[in-house]
Design a protein around this motif. Structure first.
Motif, PDB file in Angstrom:
ATOM      1  N   GLN A 398      49.982  32.271  32.786  1.00  0.00           N
ATOM      2  CA  GLN A 398      49.034  32.472  33.906  1.00  0.00           C
ATOM      3  C   GLN A 398      48.221  33.749  33.727  1.00  0.00           C
ATOM      4  O   GLN A 398      47.019  33.769  33.963  1.00  0.00           O
ATOM      5  N   ILE A 399      48.903  34.806  33.309  1.00  0.00           N
ATOM      6  CA  ILE A 399      48.184  36.080  33.116  1.00  0.00           C
ATOM      7  C   ILE A 399      47.174  35.921  31.992  1.00  0.00           C
ATOM      8  O   ILE A 399      46.029  36.350  32.090  1.00  0.00           O
ATOM      9  N   LEU A 400      47.587  35.244  30.923  1.00  0.00           N
ATOM     10  CA  LEU A 400      46.681  35.060  29.779  1.00  0.00           C
ATOM     11  C   LEU A 400      45.404  34.327  30.177  1.00  0.00           C
ATOM     12  O   LEU A 400      44.310  34.718  29.791  1.00  0.00           O
ATOM     13  N   VAL A 401      45.545  33.252  30.941  1.00  0.00           N
ATOM     14  CA  VAL A 401      44.351  32.457  31.257  1.00  0.00           C
ATOM     15  C   VAL A 401      43.716  32.858  32.582  1.00  0.00           C
ATOM     16  O   VAL A 401      42.757  32.230  33.025  1.00  0.00           O
ATOM     17  N   GLY A 402      44.261  33.884  33.212  1.00  0.00           N
ATOM     18  CA  GLY A 402      43.669  34.349  34.474  1.00  0.00           C
ATOM     19  C   GLY A 402      44.076  33.495  35.663  1.00  0.00           C
ATOM     20  O   GLY A 402      43.532  33.650  36.756  1.00  0.00           O
ATOM     21  N   ALA A 403      45.034  32.586  35.478  1.00  0.00           N
ATOM     22  CA  ALA A 403      45.409  31.677  36.576  1.00  0.00           C
ATOM     23  C   ALA A 403      46.134  32.419  37.698  1.00  0.00           C
ATOM     24  O   ALA A 403      46.172  31.944  38.826  1.00  0.00           O
ATOM     25  N   HIS A 404      46.692  33.597  37.391  1.00  0.00           N
ATOM     26  CA  HIS A 404      47.369  34.360  38.446  1.00  0.00           C
ATOM     27  C   HIS A 404      46.355  34.931  39.442  1.00  0.00           C
ATOM     28  O   HIS A 404      46.712  35.363  40.518  1.00  0.00           O
ATOM     29  N   LYS A 405      45.087  34.930  39.042  1.00  0.00           N
ATOM     30  CA  LYS A 405      44.051  35.415  39.961  1.00  0.00           C
ATOM     31  C   LYS A 405      43.352  34.243  40.661  1.00  0.00           C
ATOM     32  O   LYS A 405      42.348  34.426  41.324  1.00  0.00           O
ATOM     33  N   GLY A 406      43.864  33.067  40.424  1.00  0.00           N
ATOM     34  CA  GLY A 406      43.275  31.877  41.039  1.00  0.00           C
ATOM     35  C   GLY A 406      42.255  31.264  40.110  1.00  0.00           C
ATOM     36  O   GLY A 406      41.477  31.957  39.461  1.00  0.00           O
TER      37      GLY A 406
END
Ligand code: XLS
Ligand code: MG
Ligand code: MG
Length: 411
Positions: A398-406
């Motif tokens: 998630q952090i790698l693809v930015g998914a933790h930021k939505g």
């Protein structure tokens, strides 16, 4: 779309690159210990079955562009800039003087020097060949490189012993050859000690670099682990001066996990220098730019290095693709390689601060409170806790693809 005329192609590439966003400024890039090899920028795209696709590039041009991009350090093989025949002559002094002046003019530092002991025909049977004159010549070349390093203010010397191996099994005595290779390293360290004393400088860090496959059929020191065994073999007179320069892809080439190989180097306190690039497992030394093929693995590598306080160089030892032009090497290839490295480095910082990963890791370390004398109770106590391994992997993704930021595209 209509064909794009040649005179409009650079502006198209520039416009799309700018549209990508996320670029760092030269000042921001200079804050990292990123080093740029002469040979990487000057690589013409040639290989055994490949003709060059680019024109030769001088060290003056390379340095100018590195300075513009914000790559603050320059690295080189002796023969990248000094023809073999000029080694040890007045011509060498002239070239080294010109390099020093050019570094100064561009505000760069030379961080590392290395001896080419693989390309020239004299190394056909390696730098630790049977013939004593080859080994004496190798010792003088290594000492000469150390002296150039001191003159240019470098702190690191790298040794990739390319052809330390053989094509024909049984023709070469391996144990003896390794002893001769150690003699070469001892000569280099002793030259360093003498020159450092004369110049009032600290001695340099001598960094061994392993590569498993090419160009020989068999390689005597194919992995970073083999290099560690060599350092601690008792054959080196100054093992404290010698450490590793692992290369990311060289570890993947033999099927290793680069992060685990780096961890073993850290365990031995021998991670001195790091050649950075990317590529595919169990294949050629394609040296594709940083983080382009295995970004998640790269993120994990940088988390390891950041959390262990690695503060050595990150040397851009990659080959700009054959499809990139002379202009593109600096305009596209080096800028994007450096920016991906910085992005991943900063992301590694986010991973280390991430509250979910931190809580999950702490919980795993706390364990489930089973009875150490009762195996069944240990298994039961940790059963649900161990789900956190997979959850941590998901969070890293998630952090790698930015998914933790939505992330929303069609929902
Ligand atoms: C070759 C090596 C080489 C060393 C320096 O595969 O990576 O570039 O880093 O000689
Ligand atoms: Mg390398
Ligand atoms: Mg390589």
């Amino acid at each position: 779309m209509a064909p794009i005329p040649v005179n409009q192609q650079q502006s198209l590439v520039e416009r799309l690159l700018a549209a990508c966003g996320g670029a760092y400024t030269p000042e921001q890039r200079r804050k990292y210990f990123i080093t740029g090899p002469q040979w990487a920028a000057a690589y013409e795209g040639h290989a055994v079955f490949h003709a060059p696709t680019r024109k030769p590039v001088s060290f003056e041009t390379v340095m100018e562009h590195y300075a513009e991009i914000g790559i603050g350090h320059w690295t080189t093989h002796d023969t990248d800039v000094i023809p073999t025949d000029a080694i040890g002559t007045a011509k060498q002094d002239e070239i080294v003087g010109a390099i020093g002046a050019c570094l100064k003019k561009n505000g760069l530092q030379c961080s590392m020097v290395t001896t080419e002991t693989f390309h020239h025909p004299v190394w056909a049977a390696s730098a630790a060949a049977e013939a004593p004159e080859v080994r004496a010549y190798a010792a003088s070349r290594l000492a000469n490189t150390v002296n150039i390093g001191h003159e240019l203010g470098a702190s690191y010397v790298v040794y990739w012993p390319g052809s330390l191996g053989y094509q024909i099994q049984g023709a070469v005595e391996e144990v003896q050859t390794l002893g001769w290779f150690a003699d070469g390293m001892n000569a280099a360290c002793e030259a360093d000690i003498a020159t450092a004393k004369k110049m009032g400088r600290p001695t340099m860090k001598h960094c061994l670099e392993a590569k498993p496959f090419e160009p020989q059929a068999e390689i005597l020191l194919p992995t970073s682990d083999a290099m560690l065994a060599f350092i601690f073999s008792g054959l080196l007179k100054h093992p404290d001066m010698v450490g590793l320069n692992p290369e990311y892809l060289h570890e993947l080439m033999w099927g290793a996990a680069p992060r685990a190989a780096l961890a073993r180097a850290l365990m031995c306190k021998k991670l001195f220098h790091f050649d950075i690039n990317d590529g595919y497992r169990l294949k050629h030394d394609v040296d594709i730019a940083v983080g382009l093929i295995n970004p998640l693995d790269w993120l994990n590598v940088l988390v390891l290095l950041r959390s262990h306080g690695y503060n050595g160089p990150f040397n851009l030892d990659y080959k700009p693709p054959r499809t990139t032009s002379n202009w593109g090497v600096f305009a596209v290839s080096f800028t994007t390689a450096v920016d991906r490295f910085i992005t991943l480095w900063e992301m590694a910082g986010e991973v280390m601060e991430d509250t979910i990963i931190r809580e999950a890791s702490d919980a795993l370390r706390a364990g489930g409170g089973g009875d150490p004398k009762d195996v069944k109770s240990i298994v039961e106590a940790n059963k649900e806790l161990l789900n956190l391994h997979e959850l941590i992997g998901h969070r890293l993704f998630q952090i790698l693809v930015g998914a933790h930021k939505g992330r929303v595209y069609s929902v």
